[in-house]
Enzyme design. Structure first.
Site, PDB file in Angstrom:
ATOM      1  N   GLY A 134       4.494  24.004  -1.469  1.00 11.89           N
ATOM      2  CA  GLY A 134       3.498  23.287  -0.653  1.00 11.89           C
ATOM      3  C   GLY A 134       2.624  22.384  -1.501  1.00 11.89           C
ATOM      4  O   GLY A 134       3.076  21.370  -2.026  1.00 11.89           O
ATOM      5  N   GLY A 187      -3.519  32.892  11.198  1.00 10.49           N
ATOM      6  CA  GLY A 187      -2.701  31.690  11.041  1.00 10.49           C
ATOM      7  C   GLY A 187      -1.876  31.677   9.763  1.00 10.49           C
ATOM      8  O   GLY A 187      -1.297  30.663   9.398  1.00 10.49           O
ATOM      9  N   ASP A 201      13.116  31.957   4.115  1.00 12.29           N
ATOM     10  CA  ASP A 201      12.325  30.800   3.659  1.00 12.29           C
ATOM     11  C   ASP A 201      12.337  30.749   2.122  1.00 12.29           C
ATOM     12  O   ASP A 201      12.501  29.682   1.523  1.00 12.29           O
ATOM     13  CB  ASP A 201      10.892  30.946   4.191  1.00 12.29           C
ATOM     14  CG  ASP A 201       9.972  29.851   3.672  1.00 12.29           C
ATOM     15  OD1 ASP A 201      10.136  28.700   4.099  1.00 12.29           O
ATOM     16  OD2 ASP A 201       9.104  30.148   2.828  1.00 12.29           O
ATOM     17  N   LYS A 205      13.948  27.903  -0.606  1.00 15.03           N
ATOM     18  CA  LYS A 205      13.197  27.294  -1.719  1.00 15.03           C
ATOM     19  C   LYS A 205      13.910  27.552  -3.040  1.00 15.03           C
ATOM     20  O   LYS A 205      13.963  26.668  -3.908  1.00 15.03           O
ATOM     21  CB  LYS A 205      11.769  27.836  -1.753  1.00 15.03           C
ATOM     22  CG  LYS A 205      10.945  27.350  -0.560  1.00 15.03           C
ATOM     23  CD  LYS A 205       9.650  28.114  -0.417  1.00 15.03           C
ATOM     24  CE  LYS A 205       8.840  27.612   0.755  1.00 15.03           C
ATOM     25  NZ  LYS A 205       7.741  28.492   1.135  1.00 15.03           N
ATOM     26  N   GLY A 302      -0.524  25.241   4.540  1.00  9.79           N
ATOM     27  CA  GLY A 302      -1.761  24.709   5.106  1.00  9.79           C
ATOM     28  C   GLY A 302      -1.640  23.202   5.198  1.00  9.79           C
ATOM     29  O   GLY A 302      -1.022  22.570   4.344  1.00  9.79           O
TER      30      GLY A 302
HETATM   31  N1  NAP Z   1       3.101  24.639   7.450  1.00 10.70           N
HETATM   32  C1  NAP Z   1       3.035  24.573   6.124  1.00 10.70           C
HETATM   33  O1  NAP Z   1       2.030  24.918   5.558  1.00 10.70           O
HETATM   34  C2  NAP Z   1       4.196  24.025   5.333  1.00 10.70           C
HETATM   35  C3  NAP Z   1       4.158  24.094   3.942  1.00 10.70           C
HETATM   36  C4  NAP Z   1       5.201  23.518   3.205  1.00 10.70           C
HETATM   37  C5  NAP Z   1       6.253  22.935   3.859  1.00 10.70           C
HETATM   38  N2  NAP Z   1       6.281  22.924   5.227  1.00 10.70           N
HETATM   39  C6  NAP Z   1       7.397  22.267   5.894  1.00 10.70           C
HETATM   40  O2  NAP Z   1       6.893  21.138   6.585  1.00 10.70           O
HETATM   41  C7  NAP Z   1       7.677  20.897   7.747  1.00 10.70           C
HETATM   42  C8  NAP Z   1       6.785  20.859   8.978  1.00 10.70           C
HETATM   43  O3  NAP Z   1       6.156  22.117   9.094  1.00 10.70           O
HETATM   44  P1  NAP Z   1       4.905  22.329  10.080  1.00 10.70           P
HETATM   45  O4  NAP Z   1       4.275  23.590   9.681  1.00 10.70           O
HETATM   46  O5  NAP Z   1       4.091  21.103  10.147  1.00 10.70           O
HETATM   47  O6  NAP Z   1       5.667  22.540  11.456  1.00 10.70           O
HETATM   48  P2  NAP Z   1       5.047  22.389  12.921  1.00 10.70           P
HETATM   49  O7  NAP Z   1       3.586  22.629  12.900  1.00 10.70           O
HETATM   50  O8  NAP Z   1       5.899  23.221  13.809  1.00 10.70           O
HETATM   51  O9  NAP Z   1       5.284  20.844  13.249  1.00 10.70           O
HETATM   52  C9  NAP Z   1       6.534  20.309  13.525  1.00 10.70           C
HETATM   53  C10 NAP Z   1       6.344  19.017  14.282  1.00 10.70           C
HETATM   54  O10 NAP Z   1       7.626  18.460  14.559  1.00 10.70           O
HETATM   55  C11 NAP Z   1       7.758  18.263  15.971  1.00 10.70           C
HETATM   56  N3  NAP Z   1       9.143  18.469  16.333  1.00 10.70           N
HETATM   57  C12 NAP Z   1       9.870  19.606  16.181  1.00 10.70           C
HETATM   58  N4  NAP Z   1      11.129  19.406  16.602  1.00 10.70           N
HETATM   59  C13 NAP Z   1      11.184  18.120  17.050  1.00 10.70           C
HETATM   60  C14 NAP Z   1      12.212  17.334  17.602  1.00 10.70           C
HETATM   61  N5  NAP Z   1      13.429  17.819  17.808  1.00 10.70           N
HETATM   62  N6  NAP Z   1      11.909  16.058  17.934  1.00 10.70           N
HETATM   63  C15 NAP Z   1      10.678  15.567  17.738  1.00 10.70           C
HETATM   64  N7  NAP Z   1       9.658  16.270  17.216  1.00 10.70           N
HETATM   65  C16 NAP Z   1       9.926  17.540  16.871  1.00 10.70           C
HETATM   66  C17 NAP Z   1       6.810  19.246  16.620  1.00 10.70           C
HETATM   67  O11 NAP Z   1       6.491  18.799  17.902  1.00 10.70           O
HETATM   68  P3  NAP Z   1       5.495  19.604  18.868  1.00 10.70           P
HETATM   69  O12 NAP Z   1       4.157  19.516  18.240  1.00 10.70           O
HETATM   70  O13 NAP Z   1       5.595  18.881  20.130  1.00 10.70           O
HETATM   71  O14 NAP Z   1       6.022  21.000  18.913  1.00 10.70           O
HETATM   72  C18 NAP Z   1       5.642  19.200  15.637  1.00 10.70           C
HETATM   73  O15 NAP Z   1       4.833  18.096  15.900  1.00 10.70           O
HETATM   74  C19 NAP Z   1       8.730  21.999   7.768  1.00 10.70           C
HETATM   75  O16 NAP Z   1       9.898  21.537   7.147  1.00 10.70           O
HETATM   76  C20 NAP Z   1       8.092  23.094   6.938  1.00 10.70           C
HETATM   77  O17 NAP Z   1       9.051  23.955   6.344  1.00 10.70           O
HETATM   78  C21 NAP Z   1       5.281  23.453   5.971  1.00 10.70           C
END
Ligand code: NAP
Length: 430
Positions: A134, A187, A201, A205, A302
């Site tokens: 991250g 969260g 996950d 990585k 985050g």
């Molecule tokens: N969360 C973290 O802290 C973190 C850390 C490091 C890496 N990551 C990576 O970052 C990426 C995003 O994670 P996130 O936590 O931000 O996920 P998230 O909160 O679930 O956000 C995903 C976004 O993509 C949209 N989406 C999902 N499927 C879609 C589709 N088929 N067409 C169009 N839009 C779509 C969702 O729409 P809706 O809002 O309408 O559902 C949402 O806006 C992932 O690859 C995750 O592994 C996350």
């Protein structure tokens, strides 16, 4: 100053964090990096949802092709997550000559080779600093300053949810289920936590790290992976008595011309730097043949910590576009090594048995282990908790042995009438 236009796919946690980071620091980025970056379109399938960011609604689109085919957009930021449709979208963006920045370890672990090849063929950049660790900068150090080394070993605590759960179980004596619920409320854990607690996950990585460090194409499904669902307070208490903590560790080690790797809960001595990494913090411990030991530490999740890493990549890509050298920058993922893949190698192990509480049992177990050349480093015995049932607990730390040899020895021991159960087998990292 030229403005580099970007399109973003997804506006969830990381999408909003990325947008906020860019808004917060745009002037600073212009002043220090000498580039201006503007997110001109965002794929948002639910534009009516309040995302808590100050964005002109006209920026939102529902058709991904409006971003992938827009000739003004030079960089696509993929923050949808999951393998599909994210891989297809990134592949199309690369084919259309757009640079791609992503945080998506799942898509990279499965399809990194294909995406890297497309980036190379189309002379565009693929950047993914946020995909591992991250907010912790790890991709850049491994693929820049640390190219001067042959990396011998990499050990990572790379999942905030599981580290939070294990820390709370260790420090407060809490039960797994109670801590998971608390983590979900705060969260730190998703409603469906299986990808985290079952270790998938972390395996994704580790697959990305193995490509960077060892040049290997290892599908995450091939990495021996065990999550934390079987870890309980009894083992945490014995681990403490052995001077260790239990952490979910991603491990990859070069052994001659081969690489051993796995993801599993691990007893790690309290004196090891990784044992100090608590709660939602993560760390990656790297050993290079010149630099020796290094540890990269910080928040792996985050919106803002992750947004920080995404924007860092965006700046690198935008700077390269502005200097007209982006076409010359190679993909970072490598799949060129001839190292052999070994899976789980030789380790020390912690094993907890329930046995009949009578003389001679320890000797019988030792002699069976001896036939498999498994040596005992330490042992604890307790007959308090199950004395009424005529049972005793025996807990061992064995010297290094192969997992398959250990499993054979344990199978033989399980067949003995005096062994009631093998309760736990946990890797030990010294
Ligand atoms: N969360 C973290 O802290 C973190 C850390 C490091 C890496 N990551 C990576 O970052 C990426 C995003 O994670 P996130 O936590 O931000 O996920 P998230 O909160 O679930 O956000 C995903 C976004 O993509 C949209 N989406 C999902 N499927 C879609 C589709 N088929 N067409 C169009 N839009 C779509 C969702 O729409 P809706 O809002 O309408 O559902 C949402 O806006 C992932 O690859 C995750 O592994 C996350």
């Amino acid at each position: 100053m030229r403005t580099i236009k970007a399109g973003m796919l997804g506006i969830g946690n990381v999408g909003t964090g990325t947008y906020k980071t860019l808004q917060m620091n745009r002037k600073h980025i212009q002043d220090t990096a000498g580039v201006d970056i503007e997110i001109v379109k965002i794929l948002n399938r639910r534009p009516h949802v309040d995302r808590g960011i100050d964005v002109d609604p006209s920026v939102y689109v529902q058709d991904v092709d409006l971003i992938l085919n827009d000739p003004e957009i030079e960089v696509v930021i993929e923050l949808i997550g999951g393998v599909e449709p994210a891989t297809t979208y990134m592949a199309q963006a690369l084919k259309n000559g757009k640079h791609v920045v992503t945080a998506n370890k799942a898509a990279l672990a499965e399809n990194g080779k294909m995406l890297s090849k497309l980036a190379e063929e189309n002379h565009v950049m693929l950047r993914f600093e946020a995909s591992v660790g991250g907010g912790i900068p790890i991709i850049k150090p491994l693929t820049g300053p640390l190219y001067s080394n042959q990396i011998e070993e990499i050990l990572g605590i790379v999942n905030g949810t599981t580290n939070y759960i294990l820390t709370q179980m260790t420090d407060n004596g809490s039960d797994y289920d109670a801590v998971l619920k608390d983590a979900q409320e705060k969260g730190f854990a998703e409603a469906d936590p299986s990808g985290d607690v079952e270790g998938h996950d972390v395996a994704n990585k580790l697959a990305v790290l193995m490509s960077l460090v060892f040049g290997m194409d290892v599908p995450p499904s091939k990495i021996p992976t065990e999550g934390i669902t079987a870890i309980n307070k009894v083992d945490i208490s014995y681990a403490t008595q052995f001077g260790c903590k239990i952490k979910l560790i991603a491990a990859a080690k070069k052994v001659g011309n081969a690489v051993e790797c796995d993801v599993q809960p691990t007893l790690i001595p309290v004196s090891h730097p990784l044992a100090t990494v608590s709660n939602e913090f993560n760390a990656i411990f790297v050993t290079g043949n010149a630099v020796d030991d290094l540890m990269f530490y910080g928040k792996d999740a985050g919106p803002l910590p992750t947004g920080s890493a995404v924007v860092g990549d965006l700046i690198e890509v935008a700077s390269a576009i502005e200097k007209n050298c982006a076409f010359d920058i190679q993909p970072l993922l490598r799949y060129d090594s001839d190292l052999e893949f070994l899976g789980e190698g030789s380790n020390q192990y912690y094993v907890r048995f329930e046995v009949e509480d009578r003389p001679g049992i320890l000797g019988a177990i030792s002699s069976t282990l001896g036939r498999y050349e498994i040596g005992i480093e330490s042992m604890m015995q307790s007959s308090q908790s199950k004395q009424a049932e005529g049972l005793a607990t025996l807990v061992f730390i064995f010297y290094e042995t192969g997992r398959s040899v250990l499993d054979q020895a344990l199978e033989e021991l399980k067949s003995k009438s005096f062994v009631k159960s093998v309760e736990s087998v946990i890797r030990v990292q010294k």
